[in-house]
Design a protein around this motif. Structure first.
Motif, PDB file in Angstrom:
ATOM      1  N   UNK A   1       0.838  -1.205  -0.030  1.00 48.68           N
ATOM      2  CA  UNK A   1       0.063  -0.082   0.187  1.00 48.68           C
ATOM      3  C   UNK A   1       0.776   1.130   0.058  1.00 48.68           C
ATOM      4  N   UNK A   2       1.801   1.248   0.889  1.00 54.54           N
ATOM      5  CA  UNK A   2       2.568   2.844   0.875  1.00 54.54           C
ATOM      6  C   UNK A   2       3.308   2.949  -0.352  1.00 54.54           C
ATOM      7  N   UNK A   3       3.978   1.710  -0.796  1.00 52.49           N
ATOM      8  CA  UNK A   3       4.810   1.901  -2.285  1.00 52.49           C
ATOM      9  C   UNK A   3       4.030   2.244  -3.431  1.00 52.49           C
ATOM     10  N   UNK A   4       2.795   1.681  -3.355  1.00 46.86           N
ATOM     11  CA  UNK A   4       1.756   2.148  -4.581  1.00 46.86           C
ATOM     12  C   UNK A   4       1.105   3.406  -4.274  1.00 46.86           C
ATOM     13  N   UNK A   5       1.147   4.094  -3.081  1.00 47.83           N
ATOM     14  CA  UNK A   5       0.737   5.433  -2.972  1.00 47.83           C
ATOM     15  C   UNK A   5       1.890   6.295  -3.618  1.00 47.83           C
ATOM     16  N   UNK A   6       3.180   6.033  -3.281  1.00 48.88           N
ATOM     17  CA  UNK A   6       4.215   6.776  -3.808  1.00 48.88           C
ATOM     18  C   UNK A   6       4.672   6.675  -5.197  1.00 48.88           C
ATOM     19  N   UNK A   7       4.354   5.377  -5.673  1.00 48.98           N
ATOM     20  CA  UNK A   7       4.736   5.082  -7.138  1.00 48.98           C
ATOM     21  C   UNK A   7       3.616   4.230  -7.809  1.00 48.98           C
ATOM     22  N   UNK A   8       2.368   5.070  -8.010  1.00 49.60           N
ATOM     23  CA  UNK A   8       1.176   4.072  -8.602  1.00 49.60           C
ATOM     24  C   UNK A   8       1.457   3.152  -9.732  1.00 49.60           C
ATOM     25  N   UNK A   9       2.634   3.023 -10.468  1.00 57.04           N
ATOM     26  CA  UNK A   9       2.455   2.248 -11.373  1.00 57.04           C
ATOM     27  C   UNK A   9       2.900   0.856 -10.790  1.00 57.04           C
ATOM     28  N   UNK A  10       3.401   0.651  -9.598  1.00 55.85           N
ATOM     29  CA  UNK A  10       3.697  -0.502  -9.031  1.00 55.85           C
ATOM     30  C   UNK A  10       2.632  -1.527  -8.817  1.00 55.85           C
ATOM     31  N   UNK A  11       1.447  -1.029  -9.125  1.00 57.87           N
ATOM     32  CA  UNK A  11      -0.103  -1.811  -9.032  1.00 57.87           C
ATOM     33  C   UNK A  11       0.331  -2.827 -10.018  1.00 57.87           C
ATOM     34  N   UNK A  12       0.964  -2.500 -11.289  1.00 58.09           N
ATOM     35  CA  UNK A  12       0.988  -3.463 -12.338  1.00 58.09           C
ATOM     36  C   UNK A  12       2.122  -4.563 -12.056  1.00 58.09           C
ATOM     37  N   UNK A  13       2.945  -4.267 -11.291  1.00 58.07           N
ATOM     38  CA  UNK A  13       3.674  -5.245 -10.849  1.00 58.07           C
ATOM     39  C   UNK A  13       2.996  -6.195  -9.855  1.00 58.07           C
ATOM     40  N   UNK A  14       2.270  -5.856  -8.952  1.00 58.94           N
ATOM     41  CA  UNK A  14       1.686  -6.461  -7.950  1.00 58.94           C
ATOM     42  C   UNK A  14       0.690  -7.158  -8.657  1.00 58.94           C
ATOM     43  N   UNK A  15      -0.050  -6.998  -9.735  1.00 55.74           N
ATOM     44  CA  UNK A  15      -1.155  -7.783 -10.339  1.00 55.74           C
ATOM     45  C   UNK A  15      -0.421  -8.757 -11.182  1.00 55.74           C
ATOM     46  N   UNK A  16       0.832  -8.481 -11.622  1.00 58.71           N
ATOM     47  CA  UNK A  16       1.616  -9.655 -12.421  1.00 58.71           C
ATOM     48  C   UNK A  16       2.056 -10.712 -11.383  1.00 58.71           C
ATOM     49  N   UNK A  17       2.420 -10.325 -10.212  1.00 54.50           N
ATOM     50  CA  UNK A  17       2.840 -11.512  -8.932  1.00 54.50           C
ATOM     51  C   UNK A  17       1.899 -12.536  -9.013  1.00 54.50           C
ATOM     52  N   UNK A  18       2.339 -14.033  -8.635  1.00 52.93           N
ATOM     53  CA  UNK A  18       1.388 -14.934  -8.614  1.00 52.93           C
ATOM     54  C   UNK A  18       0.951 -14.794  -7.269  1.00 52.93           C
ATOM     55  N   UNK A  19      -0.171 -15.621  -7.026  1.00 53.20           N
ATOM     56  CA  UNK A  19      -0.663 -15.927  -5.548  1.00 53.20           C
ATOM     57  C   UNK A  19       0.284 -16.575  -4.639  1.00 53.20           C
ATOM     58  N   UNK A  20       0.454 -16.250  -3.160  1.00 54.57           N
ATOM     59  CA  UNK A  20       1.119 -17.098  -2.559  1.00 54.57           C
ATOM     60  C   UNK A  20       0.569 -18.326  -1.705  1.00 54.57           C
TER      61      UNK A  20
END
Length: 74
Positions: free
Chosen positions: A37-56
């Protein structure tokens, strides 16, 4: 093109929306939402990286508490 006030407030809205979406997406993907949450607040495009990651699989990772960290350093 628009005033600077418009662009600053538009970035704020996008950043807050990205942080909220990151929290929900991290919970679904079993990731540490306190990190994403804080990293996507500072740098919103990181949401794309999170969406591409597999489920743990397994339990959600968590950071050690301050007491646990102090116990390890002393």
């Amino acid at each position: 093109m628009g005033s600077p006030v418009f662009w600053i407030s538009a970035y704020g809205v996008v950043a807050l929306g990205s942080a909220l979406l990151a929290g929900a997406l991290a919970a679904v993907k079993n990731r540490d939402y306190g990190f994403w949450m804080p990293w996507c607040l500072v740098f919103p495009p990181l949401i794309i990286v999170l969406a591409a990651l597999p489920r743990l699989d397994g339990p959600r990772p968590r950071r050690p508490t301050l007491e646990e960290e102090d116990r390890e350093t002393w």
